[in-house]
Design a protein around this motif. Structure first.
Motif, PDB file in Angstrom:
ATOM      1  N   ARG A  62       0.820  -1.222   0.000  1.00  0.00           N
ATOM      2  CA  ARG A  62       0.000   0.000   0.000  1.00  0.00           C
ATOM      3  C   ARG A  62       0.847   1.263   0.000  1.00  0.00           C
ATOM      4  O   ARG A  62       0.307   2.365   0.104  1.00  0.00           O
ATOM      5  N   CYS A 119      -0.796   6.236   7.868  1.00  0.00           N
ATOM      6  CA  CYS A 119      -1.980   5.391   7.727  1.00  0.00           C
ATOM      7  C   CYS A 119      -2.477   4.995   9.106  1.00  0.00           C
ATOM      8  O   CYS A 119      -1.828   5.278  10.119  1.00  0.00           O
ATOM      9  N   TRP A 134      -5.231   6.694   4.663  1.00  0.00           N
ATOM     10  CA  TRP A 134      -5.808   5.414   4.285  1.00  0.00           C
ATOM     11  C   TRP A 134      -5.836   4.521   5.512  1.00  0.00           C
ATOM     12  O   TRP A 134      -4.952   4.581   6.375  1.00  0.00           O
ATOM     13  N   THR A 135      -6.877   3.736   5.619  1.00  0.00           N
ATOM     14  CA  THR A 135      -7.067   2.886   6.790  1.00  0.00           C
ATOM     15  C   THR A 135      -7.277   1.448   6.349  1.00  0.00           C
ATOM     16  O   THR A 135      -7.693   1.179   5.214  1.00  0.00           O
ATOM     17  N   ALA A 136      -7.006   0.524   7.254  1.00  0.00           N
ATOM     18  CA  ALA A 136      -7.187  -0.895   6.939  1.00  0.00           C
ATOM     19  C   ALA A 136      -7.273  -1.687   8.222  1.00  0.00           C
ATOM     20  O   ALA A 136      -6.698  -1.310   9.250  1.00  0.00           O
TER      21      ALA A 136
END
Length: 508
Positions: A62, A119, A134-136
Motif C-alpha cells: 500500500r 496510515c 488510508w485505513t485498513a
C-alpha cells in the motif's frame, strides 16, 4: 549538558530489534504460546511471525516507506491482532504509534496528525473517524508481490511513538528506538526472565507504557503473556486461580481494587510468586496489605516513566523502608538535583534517571531548553530525596505539591496516611485555591464503610502536621481515572468548584 534527540546514538549491531526478537523466538519455540487473551484466543510465536510478515508485505504493497508512522487502534479484546500489527509495522520499516481505542474522535485525529501518521490500522468492526489517511484492518493488509528482504531494520531506528498520559498537560509523543525497547533482552533460553512462571498476567490497556513493556515481555520472557479485555478484581483473581499464574503485574489502582474486593478470601492466589506494581508509588499500607493477600509473593514496586524507560528503580517491599521506591536497576543511574547538580542524601530535589540503554526523546515537541532530557538523563517531574544507602523516597509530583503559605505539602504523604484508615477504600489528595494561603489541601475519598470527614480529620490529627490536614473534602463512589489507572486530579478540582460537587464536598 546537551539535549538528547531520538535516534542520535549509534547503532549497536549486537542489540536486537523487536522483529529480530520475534524471529529468534519463532525459530527456537514455534509452537510456544506467546499471548493468550482470556475468552478470545491464543497466539503462538510461529503464527505471530508468519502473520506479521504477511501484514508487513500488505503495508509495503500500500506504499508504506521506511520511517513512516503507522497509527494502531485496537481494543483490549484485540490484543492478538494488535501484537501482529505492531510487529508488522516495524518489519515494514515503519514506526508503530499505538493509540488507546477509547480516544474521542477529535483527539484521535489530533494525535494521528501530530505523529504525522501515514496510515491507520485498526481492529475489526471499528469505524474510525475520517482522518484523511488510508485505513485498513489487519485482514485487509494482503501481501502483494513485494519482499521483506530489502527492508533493513536497525537497532537505532525509531520503533514506536507512545503518547504520555496527559495527566499534567497535553500528551506528548515519546520516541523509542529498537535498541531502547529490547535492552536487556536475551536470545539465550536459559536466561529468560520470569522463569518461575508458566503465565504472567496483566490487564494494561493498549497505548500505555506498561502495556508496551508487557508486549516486549511476551517476546522475551519464558512464560506466556495472559491478559483479559477488561479489568475487574474478580475476573483478574479468577484467572490467577484458573491458570495458576506465577507473575502478576498491576498499577496501584488495580491493587487497591483487588484488596477492596477481598480476593484473598474468595480465590486461591497461592501460585503468585511475584507481584509487580508500576506507574505510581504504592502507599505503604497498600503494599503491606498485598503481602497478606498474596502470602507467597514478593511485592515489587517499579518506578519509571514513558520518557525514562527502561531506566527504573525497583523496590522489594521492606517494612523497614515502607515509603521507598528503591534503587536503580539494570545498570541505570539515579540523581537528586537542585537544578544545577546532585545534592547530598536527605536533601529534597528533582528526581532524574539515566538509562543504560539508548535514550528516548520527544517527537516534534522539542524540549526547550533540555527541561526533560539532558545527556541521557531524564527529569521525572517528581520531587524526592535519597537516604544514605541510595534508596529513593518520593515526596510528590512537582505539579501536585500544595504550596500553602510558607509550607510545601506532599499529597503522597497525606494519601498514605488516609490509606491507613480501615474505612478508606481509595483516596486522592490535591490542592485547591485559597484566598489567603494561596492553596489549601483537599481530599477525595472513596469509603469502604461509613465514616464522616470529621472522623477522618481526627484520625489524621495524630499522624500529620496541622498544615497538612485537608480543609476540603469530597466523598465519591469512585475516583476519575484515565485509561492507565491514574487519578485525574484536575477533574476533582473542577468537581469541587462546581455546584454539583457541593453536595459531596465538605469544608472543615
Amino acid at each position: 549538558m546537551r539535549a538528547v534527540r531520538p535516534g542520535s546514538a549509534r547503532d549497536r549491531p549486537a542489540t536486537p530489534t523487536v522483529p529480530g526478537l520475534l524471529a529468534a523466538r519463532a525459530s527456537a519455540d514455534p509452537s510456544g504460546v506467546a499471548l493468550t487473551v482470556h475468552d478470545i484466543g491464543s497466539l503462538t510465536f510461529e503464527e505471530w511471525a508468519r502473520r506479521s510478515d504477511a501484514a508487513a508485505l500488505g503495508l509495503i504493497d500500500r506504499g508504506l516507506r521506511p520511517g513512516d508512522r503507522v497509527g494502531l487502534v485496537f481494543g483490549e479484546n484485540e490484543w492478538i491482532d494488535y501484537a501482529i500489527a505492531y510487529c508488522a509495522a516495524q518489519k515494514a520499516g515503519g514506526v508503530a504509534v499505538p493509540l488507546p481505542a477509547a480516544l474521542p474522535a477529535g483527539e484521535l485525529r489530533r494525535l494521528l496528525a501530530h505523529s504525522s501518521a501515514a496510515c491507520l490500522v485498526h481492529g475489526e468492526g471499528r469505524n474510525p473517524p475520517h482522518t484523511g489517511l488510508w485505513t485498513a484492518t489487519l485482514a485487509e493488509l494482503r501481501p502483494g508481490a513485494g519482499s521483506l528482504d530489502d527492508v533493513r531494520v536497525r537497532p537505532g531506528d525509531a520503533a514506536q511513538i507512545l503518547y504520555t498520559s496527559g495527566t499534567t498537560g497535553e500528551p506528548k509523543g515519546v520516541v523509542a528506538s529498537h535498541a531502547n525497547l529490547t535492552f536487556g533482552c536475551t536470545a539465550d533460553p536459559r536466561r529468560r526472565p520470569l522463569a518461575h512462571s508458566r503465565h504472567f498476567l496483566h490487564a494494561f490497556p493498549i497505548g500505555t507504557n506498561a502495556a508496551q513493556t508487557m508486549l516486549v515481555n511476551a517476546l522475551d520472557a519464558r512464560p506466556g503473556a495472559l491478559t483479559l479485555p477488561r479489568f475487574t478484581a474478580a475476573r483478574f483473581a479468577r484467572l490467577i486461580e484458573a491458570y495458576r499464574v506465577g507473575t502478576v503485574f498491576v498499577v496501584p489502582s488495580m491493587a487497591i481494587e483487588l484488596l477492596n474486593a477481598g480476593v484473598r478470601e474468595k480465590y486461591d492466589l497461592s501460585s503468585v510468586l511475584l507481584l509487580g506494581s508500576t506507574a505510581a508509588a504504592l502507599a505503604p499500607s497498600v503494599a503491606m496489605a498485598l503481602t497478606a493477600a498474596f502470602p507467597r509473593a514478593t511485592i515489587v514496586n517499579y518506578y519509571t516513566s514513558t520518557e525514562a524507560a527502561p531506566a527504573q528503580t525497583t523496590m522489594v517491599f521492606d517494612p523497614a523502608r515502607p515509603d521507598s521506591v528503591g534503587r536503580p536497576a539494570s545498570g541505570g543511574s539515579l540523581m537528586i538535583s537542585d537544578g544545577e547538580g546532585p545534592v547530598p542524601p536527605g536533601t529534597p530535589g528533582e528526581v532524574w534517571l539515566r538509562s543504560p540503554a539508548e535514550p528516548r526523546g520527544y517527537d516534534r515537541d522539542g524540549d526547550a531548553p533540555g527541561k526533560v532530557f539532558r545527556d541521557g538523563w531524564v527529569r521525572m517531574g517528581d520531587i524526592g530525596h535519597l537516604d544514605e544507602d541510595g534508596y529513593l523516597y518520593l515526596l510528590d509530583r512537582e505539579s501536585d505539591i500544595v504550596k500553602s503559605g510558607a509550607f510545601k505539602i506532599s499529597t503522597l504523604r497525606v494519601e498514605a496516611a488516609l490509606h491507613e484508615h480501615p474505612a478508606v477504600a481509595d483516596v486522592a489528595v490535591f490542592g485547591v485555591p485559597h484566598p489567603v494561603m494561596g492553596s489549601a489541601v483537599a481530599a477525595a475519598v472513596v469509603r469502604r464503610s461509613e465514616v464522616s470527614t470529621v472522623e477522618l480529620r481526627a484520625f489524621l490529627t495524630g499522624r500529620l502536621a496541622g498544615h497538612e490536614l485537608p480543609t476540603r473534602w469530597l466523598v465519591l463512589p469512585s475516583l476519575p481515572k484515565n485509561t492507565a489507572g491514574k487519578v485525574l486530579k484536575r477533574e476533582l478540582r473542577t468537581l469541587l468548584a462546581t455546584p454539583e460537587g457541593d453536595d459531596a464536598a465538605h469544608s472543615s
